[in-house]
Design an enzyme around this catalytic site. Sequence first.
Site, PDB file in Angstrom:
ATOM      1  N   TYR A 150      45.107 -40.304 -30.566  1.00 45.40           N
ATOM      2  CA  TYR A 150      43.873 -40.920 -30.056  1.00 45.40           C
ATOM      3  C   TYR A 150      43.758 -42.346 -30.584  1.00 45.40           C
ATOM      4  O   TYR A 150      43.535 -43.293 -29.825  1.00 45.40           O
ATOM      5  CB  TYR A 150      42.690 -40.072 -30.509  1.00 45.40           C
ATOM      6  CG  TYR A 150      41.338 -40.510 -29.991  1.00 45.40           C
ATOM      7  CD1 TYR A 150      40.954 -40.228 -28.682  1.00 45.40           C
ATOM      8  CD2 TYR A 150      40.433 -41.171 -30.810  1.00 45.40           C
ATOM      9  CE1 TYR A 150      39.701 -40.594 -28.210  1.00 45.40           C
ATOM     10  CE2 TYR A 150      39.183 -41.543 -30.348  1.00 45.40           C
ATOM     11  CZ  TYR A 150      38.816 -41.251 -29.053  1.00 45.40           C
ATOM     12  OH  TYR A 150      37.572 -41.611 -28.585  1.00 45.40           O
TER      13      TYR A 150
ATOM     14  N   LYS B 143      43.787 -45.627 -28.267  1.00 50.39           N
ATOM     15  CA  LYS B 143      42.569 -46.442 -28.172  1.00 50.39           C
ATOM     16  C   LYS B 143      42.842 -47.873 -28.639  1.00 50.39           C
ATOM     17  O   LYS B 143      42.282 -48.825 -28.088  1.00 50.39           O
ATOM     18  CB  LYS B 143      41.424 -45.797 -28.946  1.00 50.39           C
ATOM     19  CG  LYS B 143      40.950 -44.471 -28.330  1.00 50.39           C
ATOM     20  CD  LYS B 143      40.448 -44.631 -26.908  1.00 50.39           C
ATOM     21  CE  LYS B 143      39.804 -43.354 -26.373  1.00 50.39           C
ATOM     22  NZ  LYS B 143      39.277 -43.516 -25.002  1.00 50.39           N
TER      23      LYS B 143
HETATM   24  N1  LIG Z   1      31.557 -39.189 -27.687  1.00 48.79           N
HETATM   25  C1  LIG Z   1      31.973 -40.002 -28.634  1.00 48.79           C
HETATM   26  O1  LIG Z   1      31.546 -39.913 -29.810  1.00 48.79           O
HETATM   27  C2  LIG Z   1      32.991 -41.070 -28.303  1.00 48.79           C
HETATM   28  C3  LIG Z   1      33.303 -42.014 -29.301  1.00 48.79           C
HETATM   29  C4  LIG Z   1      34.239 -42.991 -29.027  1.00 48.79           C
HETATM   30  C5  LIG Z   1      34.851 -43.037 -27.772  1.00 48.79           C
HETATM   31  N2  LIG Z   1      34.537 -42.123 -26.826  1.00 48.79           N
HETATM   32  C6  LIG Z   1      35.228 -42.193 -25.537  1.00 48.79           C
HETATM   33  O2  LIG Z   1      34.300 -42.143 -24.482  1.00 48.79           O
HETATM   34  C7  LIG Z   1      34.943 -41.622 -23.306  1.00 48.79           C
HETATM   35  C8  LIG Z   1      34.052 -40.579 -22.670  1.00 48.79           C
HETATM   36  O3  LIG Z   1      33.909 -39.508 -23.573  1.00 48.79           O
HETATM   37  P1  LIG Z   1      32.606 -38.584 -23.663  1.00 48.79           P
HETATM   38  O4  LIG Z   1      32.227 -38.537 -25.089  1.00 48.79           O
HETATM   39  O5  LIG Z   1      31.612 -38.990 -22.645  1.00 48.79           O
HETATM   40  O6  LIG Z   1      33.273 -37.161 -23.307  1.00 48.79           O
HETATM   41  P2  LIG Z   1      32.831 -35.941 -22.363  1.00 48.79           P
HETATM   42  O7  LIG Z   1      33.746 -34.836 -22.746  1.00 48.79           O
HETATM   43  O8  LIG Z   1      31.373 -35.688 -22.429  1.00 48.79           O
HETATM   44  O9  LIG Z   1      33.220 -36.437 -20.884  1.00 48.79           O
HETATM   45  C9  LIG Z   1      34.555 -36.626 -20.519  1.00 48.79           C
HETATM   46  C10 LIG Z   1      34.774 -36.211 -19.067  1.00 48.79           C
HETATM   47  O10 LIG Z   1      36.143 -36.524 -18.744  1.00 48.79           O
HETATM   48  C11 LIG Z   1      36.634 -35.500 -17.900  1.00 48.79           C
HETATM   49  N3  LIG Z   1      38.112 -35.468 -17.970  1.00 48.79           N
HETATM   50  C12 LIG Z   1      38.894 -34.953 -18.946  1.00 48.79           C
HETATM   51  N4  LIG Z   1      40.189 -35.126 -18.639  1.00 48.79           N
HETATM   52  C13 LIG Z   1      40.222 -35.765 -17.437  1.00 48.79           C
HETATM   53  C14 LIG Z   1      41.284 -36.215 -16.599  1.00 48.79           C
HETATM   54  N5  LIG Z   1      42.567 -36.020 -16.914  1.00 48.79           N
HETATM   55  N6  LIG Z   1      40.956 -36.859 -15.437  1.00 48.79           N
HETATM   56  C15 LIG Z   1      39.654 -37.032 -15.101  1.00 48.79           C
HETATM   57  N7  LIG Z   1      38.607 -36.613 -15.853  1.00 48.79           N
HETATM   58  C16 LIG Z   1      38.908 -35.987 -17.010  1.00 48.79           C
HETATM   59  C17 LIG Z   1      35.994 -34.226 -18.415  1.00 48.79           C
HETATM   60  O11 LIG Z   1      35.972 -33.214 -17.402  1.00 48.79           O
HETATM   61  C18 LIG Z   1      34.601 -34.712 -18.807  1.00 48.79           C
HETATM   62  O12 LIG Z   1      33.661 -34.502 -17.756  1.00 48.79           O
HETATM   63  C19 LIG Z   1      36.305 -41.116 -23.786  1.00 48.79           C
HETATM   64  O13 LIG Z   1      37.299 -42.062 -23.462  1.00 48.79           O
HETATM   65  C20 LIG Z   1      36.154 -41.018 -25.283  1.00 48.79           C
HETATM   66  O14 LIG Z   1      37.393 -41.175 -25.969  1.00 48.79           O
HETATM   67  C21 LIG Z   1      33.613 -41.130 -27.069  1.00 48.79           C
END
Ligand SMILES: NC(=O)c1ccc[n+]([C@@H]2O[C@H](COP(=O)([O-])OP(=O)(O)OC[C@H]3O[C@@H](n4cnc5c(N)ncnc54)[C@H](O)[C@@H]3O)[C@@H](O)[C@H]2O)c1
Length: 261
Positions: free
Chosen positions: A154, A158
């Site tokens: 990850y 990133k």
């Molecule tokens: N939540 C956090 O604390 C956090 C922190 C830093 C970065 N991020 C980043 O934010 C982004 C969104 O994450 P989130 O927290 O909203 O997660 P989440 O799990 O709530 O939403 C992610 C969505 O992506 C979909 N998904 C998974 N694999 C997929 C694929 N191969 N193709 C299409 N869709 C797919 C899932 O079905 C889900 O609906 C990610 O890139 C994550 O790395 C999140």
Amino acid sequence: MSIGLRDAVTVITGAGSGIGRATAHAFARRGARVVVTDLDADRARTVAGELDGRGVAAPCDVTDLDALRAVRDLALDRFGRVDLVMNNVGILAVGPVEDIPLDAWQRVIDVNLLGVVRSNLVFLPVLLEQGSGHVINTASTAGLLPYGFDRLPYTATKHAVVGLSESLALYLRPRGIGVSCLCPAGVATNIVEQITFYGEPAAPQGPSFSVVDPDAVGELVADGVDEDRFLILTAPEAAEELRELGADVDQYLTRPRKGAA
Ligand SMILES: NC(=O)c1ccc[n+]([C@@H]2O[C@H](COP(=O)([O-])OP(=O)(O)OC[C@H]3O[C@@H](n4cnc5c(N)ncnc54)[C@H](O)[C@@H]3O)[C@@H](O)[C@H]2O)c1
């Protein structure tokens, strides 16, 4: 050079949940049309249905180039253009680095990094032809700062998304296309569903940032587009950490660590 979100045609990957869903809502509130894409077709349909007629659902796995092409074609058929693409999907393999197998690395790279690469191949020709548009790549503070050693695939992807986005901004901005890189810290989403665990848990050490609500992140992203801002942080204190890292990397890496992030 902001595109302005009113009547903009936007595409968001991974928009069925969390940050993507909240951003879809924020964009729709500002008058955009949103193509809500997600691997989970039910989630995509549900979120599209929440957007008061401004959402269209499109199931799409970002590891499938043809699926991304189908999303582009749907947007062009329906609206005649694409103004904004947000590459937002991220998955994690978590555990001690010696326990994370090669195929887990390949899966995380395929989704987190090559998902963005595929999207660029599909959508950038449209934006370049138009001479306008905006690209948002969702990275993470783990892509800016060294702390995620319990999730190295990850962390590596990133960092790659941050580096790709910075250089892409240099290329695209003179061509009329804005680029933003969203680097969230903790956000209360369903992200735990996207984690595969290996070995014994190894707590990361580093800055601990406050956890924020996805709706606040959606608004930050919409503001970032309206202001044509590159770096979008959900934890402002990450900027100070970044300054400390830039000032002296050796000092940063060897200083006493705070608790888990
Ligand atoms: N939540 C956090 O604390 C956090 C922190 C830093 C970065 N991020 C980043 O934010 C982004 C969104 O994450 P989130 O927290 O909203 O997660 P989440 O799990 O709530 O939403 C992610 C969505 O992506 C979909 N998904 C998974 N694999 C997929 C694929 N191969 N193709 C299409 N869709 C797919 C899932 O079905 C889900 O609906 C990610 O890139 C994550 O790395 C999140």
